[in-house]
Structures are given as C-alpha cells and as structure tokens.
Design a protein around this motif. Structure first.
Motif, PDB file in Angstrom:
ATOM      1  N   THR A  10       0.849  -1.202   0.000  1.00  0.00           N
ATOM      2  CA  THR A  10       0.000   0.000   0.000  1.00  0.00           C
ATOM      3  C   THR A  10       0.878   1.243   0.000  1.00  0.00           C
ATOM      4  OG1 THR A  10      -1.721  -1.186   1.199  1.00  0.00           O
ATOM      5  CG2 THR A  10      -1.818   1.228   1.290  1.00  0.00           C
ATOM      6  N   THR A  61       0.720   5.756  -0.204  1.00  0.00           N
ATOM      7  CA  THR A  61      -0.070   6.985  -0.246  1.00  0.00           C
ATOM      8  C   THR A  61       0.711   8.020  -1.052  1.00  0.00           C
ATOM      9  OG1 THR A  61       0.930   7.848   1.767  1.00  0.00           O
ATOM     10  CG2 THR A  61      -1.142   6.677   2.025  1.00  0.00           C
ATOM     11  N   THR A  78      -4.199  10.321  -2.013  1.00  0.00           N
ATOM     12  CA  THR A  78      -4.783   9.048  -2.449  1.00  0.00           C
ATOM     13  C   THR A  78      -4.007   7.911  -1.802  1.00  0.00           C
ATOM     14  OG1 THR A  78      -5.417   9.989  -4.583  1.00  0.00           O
ATOM     15  CG2 THR A  78      -5.310   7.590  -4.463  1.00  0.00           C
ATOM     16  N   LYS A  79      -4.754   6.908  -1.349  1.00  0.00           N
ATOM     17  CA  LYS A  79      -4.138   5.712  -0.767  1.00  0.00           C
ATOM     18  C   LYS A  79      -4.522   4.529  -1.645  1.00  0.00           C
ATOM     19  CE  LYS A  79      -3.932   3.209   3.617  1.00  0.00           C
ATOM     20  NZ  LYS A  79      -4.393   3.176   5.008  1.00  0.00           N
ATOM     21  N   THR A  80      -3.560   3.704  -1.994  1.00  0.00           N
ATOM     22  CA  THR A  80      -3.831   2.600  -2.918  1.00  0.00           C
ATOM     23  C   THR A  80      -3.163   1.317  -2.449  1.00  0.00           C
ATOM     24  OG1 THR A  80      -3.974   4.159  -4.756  1.00  0.00           O
ATOM     25  CG2 THR A  80      -3.624   1.848  -5.335  1.00  0.00           C
ATOM     26  N   THR A  81      -3.947   0.236  -2.439  1.00  0.00           N
ATOM     27  CA  THR A  81      -3.404  -1.087  -2.126  1.00  0.00           C
ATOM     28  C   THR A  81      -3.411  -1.934  -3.393  1.00  0.00           C
ATOM     29  OG1 THR A  81      -4.220  -1.003   0.152  1.00  0.00           O
ATOM     30  CG2 THR A  81      -3.715  -3.190  -0.730  1.00  0.00           C
ATOM     31  N   SER A 108      -8.396   1.782  -4.311  1.00  0.00           N
ATOM     32  CA  SER A 108      -7.837   3.116  -4.135  1.00  0.00           C
ATOM     33  C   SER A 108      -8.876   4.057  -3.551  1.00  0.00           C
ATOM     34  CB  SER A 108      -7.399   3.609  -5.522  1.00  0.00           C
ATOM     35  OG  SER A 108      -6.743   4.836  -5.413  1.00  0.00           O
ATOM     36  N   SER A 124      -9.435   8.305  -2.398  1.00  0.00           N
ATOM     37  CA  SER A 124      -8.921   9.678  -2.322  1.00  0.00           C
ATOM     38  C   SER A 124      -9.775  10.459  -1.345  1.00  0.00           C
ATOM     39  CB  SER A 124      -9.009  10.359  -3.688  1.00  0.00           C
ATOM     40  OG  SER A 124      -8.159   9.716  -4.598  1.00  0.00           O
ATOM     41  N   ALA A 146       0.482   6.885  -6.370  1.00  0.00           N
ATOM     42  CA  ALA A 146       0.288   5.857  -5.332  1.00  0.00           C
ATOM     43  C   ALA A 146       0.228   4.463  -5.964  1.00  0.00           C
ATOM     44  CB  ALA A 146      -0.994   6.141  -4.535  1.00  0.00           C
ATOM     45  N   VAL A 173       3.089   2.572   3.034  1.00  0.00           N
ATOM     46  CA  VAL A 173       2.557   2.519   4.402  1.00  0.00           C
ATOM     47  C   VAL A 173       2.163   1.065   4.711  1.00  0.00           C
ATOM     48  CG1 VAL A 173       1.748   4.914   4.416  1.00  0.00           C
ATOM     49  CG2 VAL A 173       0.205   3.114   3.619  1.00  0.00           C
ATOM     50  N   HIS A 212      -3.162  -1.736   4.991  1.00  0.00           N
ATOM     51  CA  HIS A 212      -3.767  -1.982   3.678  1.00  0.00           C
ATOM     52  C   HIS A 212      -5.260  -1.623   3.661  1.00  0.00           C
ATOM     53  CE1 HIS A 212      -0.088  -3.956   2.702  1.00  0.00           C
ATOM     54  NE2 HIS A 212      -0.280  -4.966   3.511  1.00  0.00           N
TER      55      HIS A 212
END
Ligand code: 2P0
Length: 329
Positions: A4, A6, A41-44, A91, A93, A110, A324, A327
């Motif tokens: 994951t 960001t 934005t956070k994406t796993t 994802s 945002s 990300a 990060v 997840h």
C-alpha cells in the motif's frame, strides 16, 4: 505480493500543457509544482494467482476503462518485474476526483509505488518517476515532496524526462494553497483530450511554449529565495497564459464558470487591499488560491462568502509518495 502506498496530489505553479509524444507520455514543456498535503490518495495493490484479471476499485466504484489506461499501467509494472499474476487494486482519495484537482497525479503515483513494491521491483526515485510518468504525466511530480520540477527532457525514449525535488516541504512551511471548490463533478473535457486539442488547433500554442522556460527559471529562483510575491505572480500569469491557449482552441475549451470569475476578482481585490493572495487554475473550474499561513484565516473567510463556493481544502507543502503498512483490504 501486497503493498500500500499513499501519494499527495500536486498543483502546478508552472503548468504542463501539451505532449510531444503520447506513447510514451512526454511533455512539450517542463513544469514546476507543489506537492499538496491535504489532498491524498491511498492505494493497495495485491498480485495473486487467484485473480484472473486486473480489477480496479476507486472510491468504492469499479473503475471502467477510460482514456487513462490503469490496466495497461499495471501491465507495464508486471512486464518490468517479470511477473505473470494479475492484480487487485483498491484506491481511495480524500478529495473529488476528475474535477481538475489533480486526482490522477496522486492516483497514478500511489498506484505505481504500491504496484512496484508488491511486485518486488526496486527502483530509484528517478526511475519511479519515469515509470509513473508513463501512466499520467503530472503524476511523476507527486513521487517527490515539497516543490518539484519535471524536466521536459530531449530524448524520444523519455529517459531524461523525470521529476526532481527543488526543495523539501520543510524549506517553506508557511506556504499555503486553498483549493476553492465550485464544482465537484467530472469535467466535460478531460485534460488529456484538452491538451491534445490545444496542441493541434491553438494558433498561440507556440507563443505559450516560448514563454515557459522563462517562467521555469524565475519560478525556481523565487522558490529558492522564498519570495512569495514572485512565486504568486509568475504562477498566476502562467495559469492565465495556459487558459488563453485553451480558450483559443477549436472548439474552444472554457473551463471557467461564473464562480471561477468571482474568485479571480476577489483575489485581485484582496491584493489591492494589501493581502498577499494569488490564484492558479487547472483543467477545471476550481481555483487554487496561493497564500501564506498568516493570511489563511482572512482569505478563507472571504472565499467562503462568495457565491458558488461550496468548499475549501487547505493544503501545505507535503511529502512525496510513500509506502505505508495499513492496507485497504
Ligand atoms: C499540470 N494539468 O501541470 C497541468 C495543468 C492540468 C492543467 O497535468 O495525459 O492528467 O495523464 O499526462 O497529467 C493534467 O494532465 O495528463 C495536468 P496526462 P495529466 O498539472
């Protein structure tokens, strides 16, 4: 094979507008941006044998294929890493997507970082920026924090078209950007389509290009000197020049709505009263107001009173993309 990342959005102070190549994505001109803490934005990404194809979910909705080829970008990472598995991507945002608020910048940044980590691909920050650029141009700037320059480069393979930090976020902690939202829905003309049309049909496009190197030079100096007035005035004029090329494209692309003009005039009025505020705008009707920490309260209050302003998002110089541990699935 799960990771994951960001990434913060970035807003350009000297804009990228036009490609010299669309595959690979290469810009006509260099650009400078601020990486924005406040819009992230956070994406796993997980690669696994159990997935028969790539699936992408953005803000709880399944991503439908559009001109931004997210699936193709995941394939690019798989090819580089030499892996055959498919990916599940989720994802989120914390700000409106596709409304001219640089969601594709934080999104692709990300995604690329998380996908590389999940695929076991070790890249230097510069290599990561080059790979990210191939998904969406402006995203290569979000790899880095603080104030960032994306070099145009000269080569056809893009090996010299990468982003690089000018100064980190701690260099100018009082700098602020107030994203002033007048519309959160998807814009009628995408950046990608709009810039292609501008390069093809705007009679002034070459005049825009002729001024950008000068803007880049002065902007870089202004950031290094922490000269707020200089940054603001170059950024504002650069944005107006970019919009002048959009407006004089066939058919004309006018992103501004009445509330956009309200904000422009309010910012100019504030300057007349001695409040240091400048505006910049991207491919959409929302306006980003540049200011310093000491003036945020007064400026935010005045912006909130304007007709058509629905929301403001306060941003300051932020970090580059990072891995990060928590997840999303
Ligand atoms: C910028 N914009 O410098 C400029 C200013 C919009 C106006 O970069 O086709 O989503 O994916 O490379 O990066 C938006 O364009 O376009 C953009 P692609 P991107 O921030």
């Amino acid at each position: 094979m799960k990771a994951t990342a960001t990434a913060n959005a970035n807003i350009a102070l000297v804009k990228y507008w036009g490609k010299r190549s669309s595959d690979p994505i290469l810009p006509q001109n260099g650009s400078i941006s601020m990486t924005c803490e406040g819009m992230a934005t956070k994406t796993t990404v997980e690669f696994s044998e159990q997935y028969a194809e790539h699936t992408v979910t953005i803000n709880d909705e399944e991503f439908k294929k559009d001109e931004k080829d997210i699936h193709g970008h995941i394939d690019r990472v798989c090819k580089l890493a030499g892996i055959k598995q498919h990916a599940r991507v989720v994802s989120e945002s914390n700000f409106p997507v596709a409304a001219g608020l640089a969601s594709s910048a934080s999104g692709f940044s990300a995604l690329t970082m998380a996908a590389c980590q999940a695929a076991g691909l070790k890249l230097s920050p510069r290599e990561l920026s080059i790979l990210t650029r191939q998904g969406s141009g402006s995203a290569c700037r979000s790899v880095f924090g603080g104030f960032v320059e994306w070099h145009r480069g000269q080569r056809d393979d893009g090996s010299d078209s990468y982003a690089e930090e000018i100064v980190g976020k701690e260099y100018w902690p009082e700098f602020r950007m107030i994203a002033t939202i007048v519309e959160s829905k998807k814009k009628p003309v995408s950046s990608r389509g709009g810039m292609a049309q501008t390069v093809a049909t705007c009679p002034y496009y070459k005049d825009w290009l002729a001024t950008v190197d000068g803007d880049l030079k002065v902007m870089k100096e202004a950031i290094e000197e922490r000269d707020f007035e200089k940054v603001g005035s170059v950024a504002e004029f650069n944005a107006l020049k970019m919009h002048a090329t959009m407006i004089t494209t066939k058919p004309s692309i006018i992103y501004w709505i009445p509330a956009t003009m309200e904000i422009i005039h309010a910012v100019r009025q504030m300057r007349e009263e001695g409040i240091q505020a400048y505006f910049t705008m991207d491919a959409g009707p929302n306006v980003k107001v540049l200011c310093q920490e000491q003036d945020v309260k007064e400026i935010s209050m005045r912006l909130a009173e304007l007709e058509g302003v629905t929301n403001t998002i306060l941003c300051k110089p932020g970090d580059g993309a990072k891995i990060v541990t928590e997840h999303l699935f």
